[in-house]
Design a protein around this motif. Sequence first.
Motif, short mmCIF file in Angstrom:
data_model
loop_
_atom_site.label_atom_id
_atom_site.label_comp_id
_atom_site.label_asym_id
_atom_site.label_seq_id
_atom_site.Cartn_x
_atom_site.Cartn_y
_atom_site.Cartn_z
N GLY A 186 0.79 -1.12 0.11
CA GLY A 186 -0.02 -0.06 -0.21
C GLY A 186 0.74 1.27 -0.13
N ALA A 187 2.08 1.09 0.58
CA ALA A 187 2.90 2.49 0.77
C ALA A 187 4.36 2.07 0.67
N PHE A 188 4.83 1.00 1.54
CA PHE A 188 6.09 1.05 1.80
C PHE A 188 7.00 0.62 0.36
N CYS A 189 6.10 -0.32 -0.27
CA CYS A 189 7.01 -0.95 -1.60
C CYS A 189 5.75 -1.29 -2.60
N GLN A 190 4.94 -0.24 -3.07
CA GLN A 190 3.99 -0.70 -4.22
C GLN A 190 4.44 -1.10 -5.29
N ASP A 236 7.98 7.47 -4.39
CA ASP A 236 8.05 7.15 -3.03
C ASP A 236 6.79 7.58 -2.37
N LEU A 237 6.09 6.64 -1.73
CA LEU A 237 5.17 6.88 -0.65
C LEU A 237 5.12 7.02 0.67
N ALA A 238 6.51 6.88 1.26
CA ALA A 238 6.82 6.93 2.42
C ALA A 238 7.62 8.27 2.98
N HIS A 263 9.69 3.34 -2.32
CA HIS A 263 10.54 3.61 -1.29
C HIS A 263 11.84 2.55 -0.95
N ALA A 264 11.62 1.31 -1.72
CA ALA A 264 12.59 0.37 -1.34
C ALA A 264 13.41 -0.06 -2.61
N PRO A 265 14.03 0.91 -3.11
CA PRO A 265 14.75 0.58 -4.49
C PRO A 265 15.86 -0.48 -4.28
#
Length: 280
Positions: A186-190, A236-238, A263-265
């Motif tokens: 939903g937001a950390f790693c969509q 990024d959504l974080a 957010h998690a490349p």
Amino acid sequence: MNGLLRKVLRFGTMITAGALMSSALPACGGSDPGGGTDNDGSAKNTYVLVHGAFVGGWGWDKVVPLLEADGSEVIALDLPAHGDDTTPLADASLQAYTDAVVEAIDSASRPVILVGHSMGGIVVSQAAEQRPEKVKTLVYLTAFLIKDGQSLNQEWADDEGAKIKTFAEASSDGTSLTFKEGWAEGAFCQDCSPEDIERLESHLREEPAKPFDEPIHVTEERWGSVPRVYIEALQDLAISPAEQKSQYTALPVERVISLDAGHAPFLTKPKELSDALKSL
């Protein structure tokens, strides 16, 4: 050296960053007094990788072998109370995090490229303040780059694009945080694969809340003397792209590198991320 550090050394074929970094921007930092070039003339670096909140050193697993391919040294550590580290939540603090990173820096064979992701940004700032002579380049990977006296929560409070906040839940005593169901996709790693979502969820631990409210203490003479690079994540959504830009504008960096990622490349764009780091 204690169990916080995981040092892996392998040798292989050089992977260049040319495809990603098409513009001939100057590299950060000067000569490497610790020996950044081996006798065969090939460039070697030491990277210290500092994860952010709700993750551990495991998060860098896709990136580590790519950085090691030219014989570079990589240290990916678990911060206290993260990953496999067994430090009690009550003992986790910004100083404890900093001490762990400084230990990693001190264990390295040469001045390091110090990379902090997300919350790890405040930690690498503090570590560079303590060991400026041992940090070749500071890299903020969609991370908190904040001023002296500020805390993470103070900086983050006005970030309306940080959708991850809607998933965060505080413990009844306010000492820790966790996430509601759906947080990862939903937001950390969509942009994560189902396999990476499963891995994130399987590693989820309570996050110590205290370090989010602890102000950092840095000086221009020490932290400010280290070259800084910012790697922004455009989806990024974080930490929203607007917030990232406001931070590296307020505290200018020598170079900004953009990745089309959430957010998690380190999970979704490991090749692009490793190429960016190798270009420094």
